[in-house]
Design an enzyme around this catalytic site. Sequence first.
Site, PDB file in Angstrom:
ATOM      1  N   LYS A  15       0.837  -1.197   0.000  1.00 22.74           N
ATOM      2  CA  LYS A  15       0.000   0.000   0.000  1.00 22.74           C
ATOM      3  C   LYS A  15       0.883   1.262   0.000  1.00 22.74           C
ATOM      4  CE  LYS A  15      -4.155   1.182   2.629  1.00 22.74           C
ATOM      5  NZ  LYS A  15      -4.830   0.948   3.898  1.00 22.74           N
ATOM      6  N   LEU A  17     -15.437  12.695   9.886  1.00 24.91           N
ATOM      7  CA  LEU A  17     -15.645  12.787   8.427  1.00 24.91           C
ATOM      8  C   LEU A  17     -16.444  11.602   7.896  1.00 24.91           C
ATOM      9  CD1 LEU A  17     -13.480  10.684   6.931  1.00 24.91           C
ATOM     10  CD2 LEU A  17     -11.891  12.500   7.470  1.00 24.91           C
ATOM     11  N   ARG A  18     -17.192  11.878   6.796  1.00 23.11           N
ATOM     12  CA  ARG A  18     -17.962  10.818   6.137  1.00 23.11           C
ATOM     13  C   ARG A  18     -17.236  10.371   4.882  1.00 23.11           C
ATOM     14  NH1 ARG A  18     -22.836  14.469   4.786  1.00 23.11           N
ATOM     15  NH2 ARG A  18     -21.055  15.864   4.805  1.00 23.11           N
ATOM     16  N   PHE A  78     -30.041  13.641   7.809  1.00 20.19           N
ATOM     17  CA  PHE A  78     -30.141  12.242   8.249  1.00 20.19           C
ATOM     18  C   PHE A  78     -31.586  11.849   8.553  1.00 20.19           C
ATOM     19  CE2 PHE A  78     -25.929  10.284   8.394  1.00 20.19           C
ATOM     20  CZ  PHE A  78     -25.232  11.355   7.872  1.00 20.19           C
ATOM     21  N   CYS A 138     -19.035   2.199   9.737  1.00 22.01           N
ATOM     22  CA  CYS A 138     -19.099   2.853  11.058  1.00 22.01           C
ATOM     23  C   CYS A 138     -20.373   2.603  11.846  1.00 22.01           C
ATOM     24  CB  CYS A 138     -18.873   4.346  10.885  1.00 22.01           C
ATOM     25  SG  CYS A 138     -17.320   4.679  10.067  1.00 22.01           S
TER      26      CYS A 138
HETATM   27  C1  UGA Z   1     -20.501   8.079   9.460  1.00 17.87           C
HETATM   28  C2  UGA Z   1     -20.762   9.433  10.125  1.00 17.87           C
HETATM   29  O1  UGA Z   1     -21.732  10.190   9.378  1.00 17.87           O
HETATM   30  C3  UGA Z   1     -19.474  10.229  10.238  1.00 17.87           C
HETATM   31  O2  UGA Z   1     -19.721  11.433  10.939  1.00 17.87           O
HETATM   32  C4  UGA Z   1     -18.427   9.404  10.997  1.00 17.87           C
HETATM   33  O3  UGA Z   1     -17.191  10.075  11.063  1.00 17.87           O
HETATM   34  C5  UGA Z   1     -18.226   8.083  10.268  1.00 17.87           C
HETATM   35  O4  UGA Z   1     -19.483   7.381  10.183  1.00 17.87           O
HETATM   36  C6  UGA Z   1     -17.213   7.284  11.069  1.00 17.87           C
HETATM   37  O5  UGA Z   1     -17.539   6.877  12.187  1.00 17.87           O
HETATM   38  O6  UGA Z   1     -16.058   7.192  10.638  1.00 17.87           O
HETATM   39  P1  UGA Z   1     -20.187   7.221   6.919  1.00 17.87           P
HETATM   40  O7  UGA Z   1     -20.198   5.849   7.495  1.00 17.87           O
HETATM   41  O8  UGA Z   1     -19.139   7.586   5.934  1.00 17.87           O
HETATM   42  O9  UGA Z   1     -20.068   8.318   8.120  1.00 17.87           O
HETATM   43  O10 UGA Z   1     -21.590   7.406   6.214  1.00 17.87           O
HETATM   44  P2  UGA Z   1     -22.922   8.283   6.372  1.00 17.87           P
HETATM   45  O11 UGA Z   1     -22.957   9.313   5.317  1.00 17.87           O
HETATM   46  O12 UGA Z   1     -23.103   8.735   7.754  1.00 17.87           O
HETATM   47  O13 UGA Z   1     -24.024   7.163   6.005  1.00 17.87           O
HETATM   48  C7  UGA Z   1     -24.186   5.998   6.792  1.00 17.87           C
HETATM   49  C8  UGA Z   1     -25.394   5.215   6.332  1.00 17.87           C
HETATM   50  O14 UGA Z   1     -26.598   5.930   6.613  1.00 17.87           O
HETATM   51  C9  UGA Z   1     -25.448   4.933   4.838  1.00 17.87           C
HETATM   52  O15 UGA Z   1     -25.883   3.626   4.620  1.00 17.87           O
HETATM   53  C10 UGA Z   1     -26.443   5.959   4.314  1.00 17.87           C
HETATM   54  O16 UGA Z   1     -27.068   5.553   3.126  1.00 17.87           O
HETATM   55  C11 UGA Z   1     -27.417   6.008   5.463  1.00 17.87           C
HETATM   56  N1  UGA Z   1     -28.228   7.248   5.510  1.00 17.87           N
HETATM   57  C12 UGA Z   1     -27.651   8.440   5.794  1.00 17.87           C
HETATM   58  C13 UGA Z   1     -29.602   7.167   5.296  1.00 17.87           C
HETATM   59  O17 UGA Z   1     -30.158   6.079   5.036  1.00 17.87           O
HETATM   60  N2  UGA Z   1     -30.356   8.308   5.392  1.00 17.87           N
HETATM   61  C14 UGA Z   1     -29.808   9.504   5.678  1.00 17.87           C
HETATM   62  O18 UGA Z   1     -30.553  10.507   5.746  1.00 17.87           O
HETATM   63  C15 UGA Z   1     -28.421   9.576   5.874  1.00 17.87           C
END
Ligand code: UGA
Length: 432
Positions: free
Chosen positions: A35, A153-154, A252, A263
Amino acid sequence: MKLCMIGTGYVGLVSGVCFSDLGNDVICVDKDIKKIEKLKKGKVPIYEPGLSELVNKNYKNKRLSFSSDLKKSVKESDIIFICVGTPTKKGSSKADLSQIFNVAKEISSSINKFKIIITKSTVPVTTGDEIEKIFLKKNNKKKFSIISNPEFLREGEAIRDFIYPDRIVIGTNDKKSNKILKNLYSPLISKGASYLTTSRRAAELIKYASNAFLATKITFINEIANLCEKTGINIEDISIGMGLDKRIGSRFLRAGPAYGGSCFPKDTKAITSTADKFAINLSVIKSVIKSNKNRSNLLLNKVYEILNKKIKNRKITFLGVTFKANTDDMRDSSSLTMIPALSKKGAIIKYYDPTGFKKEFSKIKNVYNSNSIKQSLEGSDLVIIHTEWNDFKSINFKNLLKGKKCIIYDMRNIYSPKKIIDQGFKYYSIGR
Ligand code: UGA
């Protein structure tokens, strides 16, 4: 100040690259030599919009370097960020902290002068105390400060989220180190980020509680969507109506398939398991986990209903298979439950994902990767829009399906029902 990021996954690589872009000297370390070699050639191992460009820019500027030599990198640095994975332990709900403690042991035996050691990985409350014990065994107390600085971060929005965070949380009672970190983060603070100093344990828990709360919000709206389907209400109206209440907020609250990713599933499990250890029952979060687990089955039952329970030899297209858009990450994606279940019932499945072929489906019967949206739709009886990629937002189904009567199940509510029904298709979506 020289920074060292240990672990080049989403958190470590993105934070490292962004810190270097802010003008810091950063060394990114990973024990995976291949990597590191790839990164040195400018090849980024993850799909994240804008990351590749930022890696190459800062590597050329020599502010960013890569190494697999942890000890040497630690010796050369002032601030060490631990960014390794904390997956779920096999056969349990607990977080597997073996990578964290292994790295902590290695760092503790490489300390030559005062260092700030920061846990950026998501770790259960009291992990910082355990790390400190490891360091105390090797070093005199004045040589290090163990701090928690969770990352929020997402995936898919990682660079933007890093540069414009809502808040920066620093868990420490060491004033001197806190001042150094406030200075490190000052470019983000001046862009509007709140800087919050708490106890180390509080910082650890803020991260878990935040993820668990967001998972709860999604699960809540998903269950309300079920009720909307039975009562002829549009879930979008509910999300907007609720979201306008500033105490609730609109983000959300998008109903869809079960939440997934690297996560929410692991962190909801880990926080309940940590609480159990302290004899505290986090019953709300436990219900969320259960409801989310049921959600894929609930949506699968809807698919069976749509196809009048005749699944054998039916051609089903999945548009998008990752857990959300703008990532190639398949971890805990609901497609991993739905596609094998449909294949088992005899369906023939084609999928198209903008991030390409997925090895997760290679051994599953009658599941085929398509190279284009057009190819994936050919001959389809049912199209499932699983992931909300922009690529799927303006498909001309009428042209691509060439008059074939096909059903569309839009699990992300991308389309207006009227628009699709007017084109002569049967259309289903979530909560409307
Ligand atoms: C999430 C958190 O949002 C971040 O703040 C955090 O840093 C990260 O986990 C982590 O712990 O490292 P992430 O897993 O990248 O980030 O994704 P999200 O954008 O939060 O989405 C998570 C899930 O929720 C996805 O399956 C998404 O489709 C779903 N989701 C999100 C919904 O079904 N509806 C929504 O309105 C928002």
